[in-house]
Design a protein around this motif. Structure first.
Motif, PDB file in Angstrom:
ATOM      1  N   MET A   1      42.800  45.216  46.768  1.00  0.00           N
ATOM      2  CA  MET A   1      42.610  45.724  45.325  1.00  0.00           C
ATOM      3  C   MET A   1      41.917  47.000  45.173  1.00  0.00           C
ATOM      4  N   ASN A   3      39.500  49.712  43.552  1.00  0.00           N
ATOM      5  CA  ASN A   3      37.885  49.712  43.270  1.00  0.00           C
ATOM      6  C   ASN A   3      37.820  49.316  41.759  1.00  0.00           C
ATOM      7  N   TYR A   4      38.746  49.979  40.872  1.00  0.00           N
ATOM      8  CA  TYR A   4      38.520  49.944  39.287  1.00  0.00           C
ATOM      9  C   TYR A   4      38.682  48.563  38.950  1.00  0.00           C
ATOM     10  N   ILE A   5      39.169  47.614  39.801  1.00  0.00           N
ATOM     11  CA  ILE A   5      39.365  46.276  39.159  1.00  0.00           C
ATOM     12  C   ILE A   5      38.237  45.558  39.399  1.00  0.00           C
ATOM     13  N   TYR A   6      37.397  45.750  40.368  1.00  0.00           N
ATOM     14  CA  TYR A   6      36.158  45.160  40.567  1.00  0.00           C
ATOM     15  C   TYR A   6      34.941  45.550  39.382  1.00  0.00           C
ATOM     16  N   TRP A   7      35.127  46.910  39.182  1.00  0.00           N
ATOM     17  CA  TRP A   7      34.447  47.401  38.036  1.00  0.00           C
ATOM     18  C   TRP A   7      34.980  46.733  36.700  1.00  0.00           C
ATOM     19  N   ILE A   9      36.018  43.621  36.377  1.00  0.00           N
ATOM     20  CA  ILE A   9      35.303  42.182  36.529  1.00  0.00           C
ATOM     21  C   ILE A   9      34.146  42.118  35.998  1.00  0.00           C
ATOM     22  N   ASP A  10      33.608  43.056  36.852  1.00  0.00           N
ATOM     23  CA  ASP A  10      32.071  43.214  36.675  1.00  0.00           C
ATOM     24  C   ASP A  10      31.767  43.402  35.087  1.00  0.00           C
TER      25      ASP A  10
END
Length: 131
Positions: A1, A3-7, A9-10
């Protein structure tokens, strides 16, 4: 996935937490007016005063003239609350359960709902002490 997806989600999680913290306060102010001791005392003679704490807390100490309908029992007890008189509600301290209760009362047709700002802990008027 990526990195922007994790951002993303956060950010969604943070926004959800913020919403959970502020929704009850917003809901309370939308359905009721939070008032101080002086105004609560002034309105008592022409209103219904309801202690929304549990019965065991009510028996220990409550505002003189209040009747007890626990927050969890409000919906089942709506027929015992007049829609023709203002309703004053309080709990121990800052209004927490009052948010849900005021919403139920408003939905049931109670036009004027007031909540004691600092609850029984901040009340300086007459009380009845039991146990």
């Amino acid at each position: 996935m990526p990195n922007y997806i994790y951002w993303i989600i956060d950010v969604i999680i943070i926004l959800a937490i913020i919403a959970m913290l502020f929704y009850p306060r917003w809901n309370l102010r939308r359905n009721a007016k939070v008032i101080d001791n002086e105004e609560f005392n002034r309105l008592m003679s022409s209103s219904q005063v309801i202690d929304i704490r549990e019965a065991n807390q009510y028996r220990i100490k409550h505002i003189l003239g209040a009747r007890n309908i626990a927050a969890a029992q409000i919906e089942a007890s709506l027929n015992a609350i007049s829609t023709h008189k203002p309703v004053l509600i309080y709990e121990n301290a800052k209004p927490i359960a009052a948010s849900k209760v005021s919403k139920q009362l408003k939905k049931a047709g109670v036009p004027e709902i007031y909540v004691l700002k600092n609850g029984l802990n901040g009340w300086d008027g007459k009380v009845k002490e039991g146990l």
